[in-house]
Write a protein that holds these residues in place. Structure first.
Motif, PDB file in Angstrom:
ATOM      1  N   ARG A   5       2.511   1.555  24.246  1.00  0.00           N
ATOM      2  CA  ARG A   5       1.487   0.630  23.773  1.00  0.00           C
ATOM      3  C   ARG A   5       2.060  -0.765  23.606  1.00  0.00           C
ATOM      4  O   ARG A   5       3.170  -0.956  23.148  1.00  0.00           O
ATOM      5  N   ARG A   6       1.267  -1.747  23.963  1.00  0.00           N
ATOM      6  CA  ARG A   6       1.620  -3.131  23.690  1.00  0.00           C
ATOM      7  C   ARG A   6       0.728  -3.617  22.555  1.00  0.00           C
ATOM      8  O   ARG A   6      -0.484  -3.488  22.594  1.00  0.00           O
ATOM      9  N   VAL A   7       1.329  -4.156  21.512  1.00  0.00           N
ATOM     10  CA  VAL A   7       0.575  -4.601  20.345  1.00  0.00           C
ATOM     11  C   VAL A   7       0.792  -6.089  20.146  1.00  0.00           C
ATOM     12  O   VAL A   7       1.926  -6.553  20.073  1.00  0.00           O
ATOM     13  N   GLU A   8      -0.301  -6.834  20.092  1.00  0.00           N
ATOM     14  CA  GLU A   8      -0.207  -8.248  19.757  1.00  0.00           C
ATOM     15  C   GLU A   8      -0.243  -8.365  18.239  1.00  0.00           C
ATOM     16  O   GLU A   8      -1.199  -7.963  17.591  1.00  0.00           O
ATOM     17  N   ARG A   9       0.813  -8.907  17.659  1.00  0.00           N
ATOM     18  CA  ARG A   9       0.903  -8.981  16.208  1.00  0.00           C
ATOM     19  C   ARG A   9      -0.087 -10.005  15.669  1.00  0.00           C
ATOM     20  O   ARG A   9      -0.210 -11.106  16.171  1.00  0.00           O
ATOM     21  N   ILE A  10      -0.793  -9.601  14.617  1.00  0.00           N
ATOM     22  CA  ILE A  10      -1.699 -10.547  13.965  1.00  0.00           C
ATOM     23  C   ILE A  10      -1.013 -11.212  12.784  1.00  0.00           C
ATOM     24  O   ILE A  10      -1.398 -12.291  12.354  1.00  0.00           O
ATOM     25  N   GLY A  11       0.034 -10.542  12.246  1.00  0.00           N
ATOM     26  CA  GLY A  11       0.694 -11.088  11.067  1.00  0.00           C
ATOM     27  C   GLY A  11      -0.245 -11.090   9.875  1.00  0.00           C
ATOM     28  O   GLY A  11      -1.375 -10.611   9.939  1.00  0.00           O
ATOM     29  N   PHE A  12       0.203 -11.642   8.754  1.00  0.00           N
ATOM     30  CA  PHE A  12      -0.661 -11.741   7.575  1.00  0.00           C
ATOM     31  C   PHE A  12      -0.552 -13.152   7.014  1.00  0.00           C
ATOM     32  O   PHE A  12       0.528 -13.601   6.630  1.00  0.00           O
ATOM     33  N   ASP A  13      -1.675 -13.850   7.001  1.00  0.00           N
ATOM     34  CA  ASP A  13      -1.663 -15.251   6.578  1.00  0.00           C
ATOM     35  C   ASP A  13      -2.303 -15.453   5.210  1.00  0.00           C
ATOM     36  O   ASP A  13      -2.590 -16.582   4.810  1.00  0.00           O
ATOM     37  N   GLY A  14      -2.537 -14.355   4.485  1.00  0.00           N
ATOM     38  CA  GLY A  14      -3.126 -14.474   3.157  1.00  0.00           C
ATOM     39  C   GLY A  14      -4.633 -14.368   3.144  1.00  0.00           C
ATOM     40  O   GLY A  14      -5.236 -14.217   2.083  1.00  0.00           O
ATOM     41  N   ASP A  15      -5.256 -14.451   4.320  1.00  0.00           N
ATOM     42  CA  ASP A  15      -6.717 -14.382   4.384  1.00  0.00           C
ATOM     43  C   ASP A  15      -7.133 -12.928   4.592  1.00  0.00           C
ATOM     44  O   ASP A  15      -7.543 -12.523   5.669  1.00  0.00           O
ATOM     45  N   LEU A  16      -7.020 -12.132   3.526  1.00  0.00           N
ATOM     46  CA  LEU A  16      -7.316 -10.709   3.631  1.00  0.00           C
ATOM     47  C   LEU A  16      -8.763 -10.437   4.016  1.00  0.00           C
ATOM     48  O   LEU A  16      -9.023  -9.596   4.881  1.00  0.00           O
ATOM     49  N   PRO A  17      -9.755 -11.107   3.421  1.00  0.00           N
ATOM     50  CA  PRO A  17     -11.140 -10.832   3.834  1.00  0.00           C
ATOM     51  C   PRO A  17     -11.357 -11.031   5.331  1.00  0.00           C
ATOM     52  O   PRO A  17     -12.075 -10.263   5.961  1.00  0.00           O
ATOM     53  N   ARG A  18     -10.717 -12.045   5.922  1.00  0.00           N
ATOM     54  CA  ARG A  18     -10.884 -12.274   7.358  1.00  0.00           C
ATOM     55  C   ARG A  18     -10.310 -11.109   8.157  1.00  0.00           C
ATOM     56  O   ARG A  18     -10.917 -10.636   9.125  1.00  0.00           O
ATOM     57  N   ILE A  19      -9.144 -10.622   7.745  1.00  0.00           N
ATOM     58  CA  ILE A  19      -8.474  -9.571   8.503  1.00  0.00           C
ATOM     59  C   ILE A  19      -9.226  -8.252   8.411  1.00  0.00           C
ATOM     60  O   ILE A  19      -9.448  -7.570   9.411  1.00  0.00           O
ATOM     61  N   ILE A  20      -9.661  -7.880   7.206  1.00  0.00           N
ATOM     62  CA  ILE A  20     -10.298  -6.570   7.064  1.00  0.00           C
ATOM     63  C   ILE A  20     -11.709  -6.554   7.622  1.00  0.00           C
ATOM     64  O   ILE A  20     -12.293  -5.495   7.805  1.00  0.00           O
ATOM     65  N   LEU A  78     -10.850  -3.379  -0.930  1.00  0.00           N
ATOM     66  CA  LEU A  78      -9.910  -4.087  -0.076  1.00  0.00           C
ATOM     67  C   LEU A  78      -9.882  -5.579  -0.410  1.00  0.00           C
ATOM     68  O   LEU A  78      -8.819  -6.203  -0.461  1.00  0.00           O
ATOM     69  N   VAL A  79     -11.055  -6.134  -0.639  1.00  0.00           N
ATOM     70  CA  VAL A  79     -11.118  -7.559  -0.977  1.00  0.00           C
ATOM     71  C   VAL A  79     -10.445  -7.822  -2.325  1.00  0.00           C
ATOM     72  O   VAL A  79      -9.743  -8.822  -2.511  1.00  0.00           O
ATOM     73  N   ARG A  80     -10.630  -6.902  -3.288  1.00  0.00           N
ATOM     74  CA  ARG A  80     -10.013  -7.080  -4.606  1.00  0.00           C
ATOM     75  C   ARG A  80      -8.493  -7.050  -4.539  1.00  0.00           C
ATOM     76  O   ARG A  80      -7.811  -7.542  -5.445  1.00  0.00           O
ATOM     77  N   MET A  81      -7.957  -6.461  -3.473  1.00  0.00           N
ATOM     78  CA  MET A  81      -6.508  -6.433  -3.324  1.00  0.00           C
ATOM     79  C   MET A  81      -5.929  -7.846  -3.283  1.00  0.00           C
ATOM     80  O   MET A  81      -4.791  -8.079  -3.667  1.00  0.00           O
ATOM     81  N   LYS A  82      -6.741  -8.798  -2.819  1.00  0.00           N
ATOM     82  CA  LYS A  82      -6.270 -10.188  -2.769  1.00  0.00           C
ATOM     83  C   LYS A  82      -5.959 -10.687  -4.180  1.00  0.00           C
ATOM     84  O   LYS A  82      -4.950 -11.384  -4.401  1.00  0.00           O
ATOM     85  N   ASP A  83      -6.782 -10.318  -5.162  1.00  0.00           N
ATOM     86  CA  ASP A  83      -6.522 -10.726  -6.545  1.00  0.00           C
ATOM     87  C   ASP A  83      -5.230 -10.100  -7.054  1.00  0.00           C
ATOM     88  O   ASP A  83      -4.439 -10.752  -7.746  1.00  0.00           O
ATOM     89  N   SER A  84      -5.013  -8.817  -6.723  1.00  0.00           N
ATOM     90  CA  SER A  84      -3.780  -8.147  -7.147  1.00  0.00           C
ATOM     91  C   SER A  84      -2.563  -8.802  -6.515  1.00  0.00           C
ATOM     92  O   SER A  84      -1.504  -8.921  -7.141  1.00  0.00           O
ATOM     93  N   MET A  85      -2.720  -9.250  -5.282  1.00  0.00           N
ATOM     94  CA  MET A  85      -1.618  -9.928  -4.613  1.00  0.00           C
ATOM     95  C   MET A  85      -1.307 -11.249  -5.315  1.00  0.00           C
ATOM     96  O   MET A  85      -0.138 -11.591  -5.546  1.00  0.00           O
TER      97      MET A  85
END
Length: 589
Positions: A5-20, A78-85
């Motif tokens: 498999r080839r995976v293009e990394r998305i990384g994590f930029d802090g915008d959890l709502p956008r990613i999920i 999942l969105v609330r995880m941003k507050d915990s972060m």
């Protein structure tokens, strides 16, 4: 073999709502920060992983790739995880970053799972059990398609990992027949002089050099991958890596040779389910044929050992009672066993038989209802034959040996073979009249047979590795040698690899998984399996009562696939269970 498999990394930029809010190929992993208490669903999170999101759909389930497909409560969590972060309670990351950087900088807290070889139903049960036990202290990373990913470069390998700690993932692993991590048949050869083998082996060692644990499954030769890796790690001073493996195989053919001269036969993951699924499918095939007065020839896995055939055709009460206790002996199956079982025989690699003896046995069953001829003439004529892929008639073996001598003496050349076989002129090539007739009527078999004569590849019995053994049996059944007017041919194969795990197989995965996890925690490397001795019938062993054994790699002299087979049982016992064995075979010394 499937491409990596080839995976293009998305990384994590802090915008959890956008990613999920979007399906992602790369997994999002929520880690509990060290020494910071964290509660989820009102419960204290013990291990390092709080939850995961996304990843390889085959591993985690495609319904977990997109938060929009889930309940509003789950998406809100999942969105609330941003507050915990933001409060410093958790870190949100990816498998790539965990692998390359370690668990908050500590790579010894990483465990890598490798699968290898063919599929087996209880692989997921075993790996899930070990993962659950290690999840309180380690991040468990599954390598997609096992050692095929492991031998890639570190950058490529890092992109093929999925975190397995999430309870939803381990439950999915445990309740899915087969490996949700995929499989590959990659062999690791640290002693090879081939440049590609050397590069692959070095890549594997580099990829696990600093992790704390490697575990997984392999067939006979693939179990050796884990031992080879252990020996390499010890030689290179990487003794912190604890390596565990539980053997798996549908063929159930692994024998572990110990330094004290004894042999431990392995009851292998997947085998109990294979025997059951093959039995069910073969009975259905025979039921369909029997009503029309036809015979049935079934192709079964088993290159060097006939355990799967024995498991599929036996009709004894002890085995029936075991199935009944496990709740898998349905009325349908028992009725078919009653009517079809006495008219079924098995052909296995351990016991070649002659064509005339086979034909006479078939005719007796077809005309008189059973192999002992006690039934008298019957109206409902039928016969079933279960054939291991490695079975060969004695005449085929004799022809191969004679032709091999002629080739070695220079009397049989490739030019002669090509010229005669292309014209289907076998008169001067084949001496046995029955073999000559069958191959003359099936020129593709003749072509494959002579390919083996000229460039032989031998199996564990020193027989040529042809792939038409069961088809040859079918051709004999359809010839004038038997009284059966018409025969069906069925390949009882791949469905048996990943059938729903039967209770005995589930127990096998669970007991081995628990012991494997215990030994890993104790810092001990080796093989965990349920063992049995020569003379024991593995199909009658209850893993729940027998329990699993741990064998340190240091105690192992070698592993083989030519010692754990039906020759370890009394031929008369096998005859009673339906295996066709000629009278001159007696109990092996």
């Amino acid at each position: 073999m499937a491409a990596t498999r080839r995976v293009e990394r998305i990384g994590f930029d802090g915008d959890l709502p956008r990613i999920i809010a979007h399906p992602v190929d790369e997994q999002i992993v929520v880690l509990r920060n060290p020494d910071v208490p964290f509660r989820r669903d009102g419960k204290h999170v013990e291990g390092p992983v709080v939850m995961t999101r996304g990843g390889i759909g085959y591993v985690v389930g495609s319904n977990r790739l997109d938060a929009r497909d889930e309940s509003p409560e789950r998406a809100a969590e999942l969105v609330r995880m941003k507050d915990s972060m933001d409060r410093g309670e958790i870190t949100i990351t990816t498998p790539y970053d965990i692998y390359t950087g370690g668990l908050f900088g500590d790579k010894s807290k990483l465990a890598i799972v490798f699968t290898s070889g063919g599929e087996g139903s209880s692989i997921g049960v075993n790996n899930a059990e070990v993962t659950r036990e290690l999840s309180s202290t380690h991040v468990v990373l599954g390598a997609w398609q096992g050692f095929q990913a492991g031998v890639k470069t570190t950058e490529e390998f890092a992109r093929q990992l999925t975190v397995l700690n999430d309870p939803a993932t381990t439950e999915r692993m445990s309740r899915t027949g087969g490996s949700t991590l995929g499989m590959s048949r990659t062999k690791v050869r640290f002693d090879s002089e081939n440049p590609e083998d050397i590069e692959a082996a070095e890549n594997l060692f580099t990829n696990v050099r600093y992790v704390g644990v490697v575990f997984g499954n392999g067939g006979g030769d693939h179990t050796q991958n884990f031992m080879n890796l252990y020996l390499k790690a010890q030689a290179e001073g990487a003794s912190q890596i604890v390596i565990g493996v539980t053997p798996k195989s549908m063929d159930n053919d692994l024998a572990i040779n110990l330094n004290d001269g004894t042999i431990a036969n392995s009851l292998m993951l997947g085998f109990p389910t294979t025997a059951y699924v093959m039995r069910r499918h073969f009975l259905d095939e025979m039921q369909s044929a029997a009503g029309a007065g036809r015979g049935t020839v079934g192709f079964f896995f088993g290159r060097g050992a006939g355990w799967t055939v024995l498991g599929a055709i036996r009709n004894d009460m002890e085995y029936r009672e075991n199935m009944r206790e496990d709740g898998i002996l349905t009325a349908d199956m028992e009725n078919k066993m009653d009517s079809l079982g006495p008219r079924t025989i098995g052909l296995v690699p351990e016991y070649p038989v002659s064509i005339p003896y086979f034909a006479a046995s078939i005719n007796k069953i077809y005309n008189e209802g059973s192999i002992d001829g006690q039934g008298g003439e019957v109206r409902d004529k039928f016969v079933g034959v279960a054939v291991s892929e490695g079975f060969m008639f004695t005449e085929l073996i004799s022809e191969f040996e004679r032709l091999t001598r002629e080739r070695e003496e220079g009397r049989l050349t490739e030019e002669i073979v090509i010229e005669k076989v292309s014209r289907n002129d076998l008169e001067d090539l084949i001496e046995d009249e029955n073999v000559k007739r069958i191959m003359g009527e099936n020129p593709e078999m003749a072509k494959k047979f002579f390919e083996q004569v000229m460039k032989p590849k031998l199996d564990v019995w020193e027989h040529p590795k042809v792939d038409f053994g069961p088809q040859f049996v079918h051709a004999v059944m359809n010839s004038s040698l038997t009284d059966v007017p018409k025969n069906n041919y069925a390949e009882i194969k791949y469905e048996a690899r990943t059938g729903e795990t039967v209770p005995a197989d589930r127990a096998l995965g669970e007991v081995t998984g628990r012991v494997e996890a215990e030994t890993i925690r104790a810092g001990r490397s080796g093989v965990t399996t349920v063992t049995y001795e020569a003379g024991e019938d593995p199909l009658l062993i209850d893993p729940r009562k027998r329990g699993a054994s741990f064998i340190p790699f240091e105690d192992i002299a070698g592993m083989s696939e030519d010692q754990n087979n039906l020759r370890t049982l009394d031929p008369n016992y096998l005859r009673k269970l339906g295996i066709l064995i000629e009278p001159h075979f007696e109990m092996p010394a």
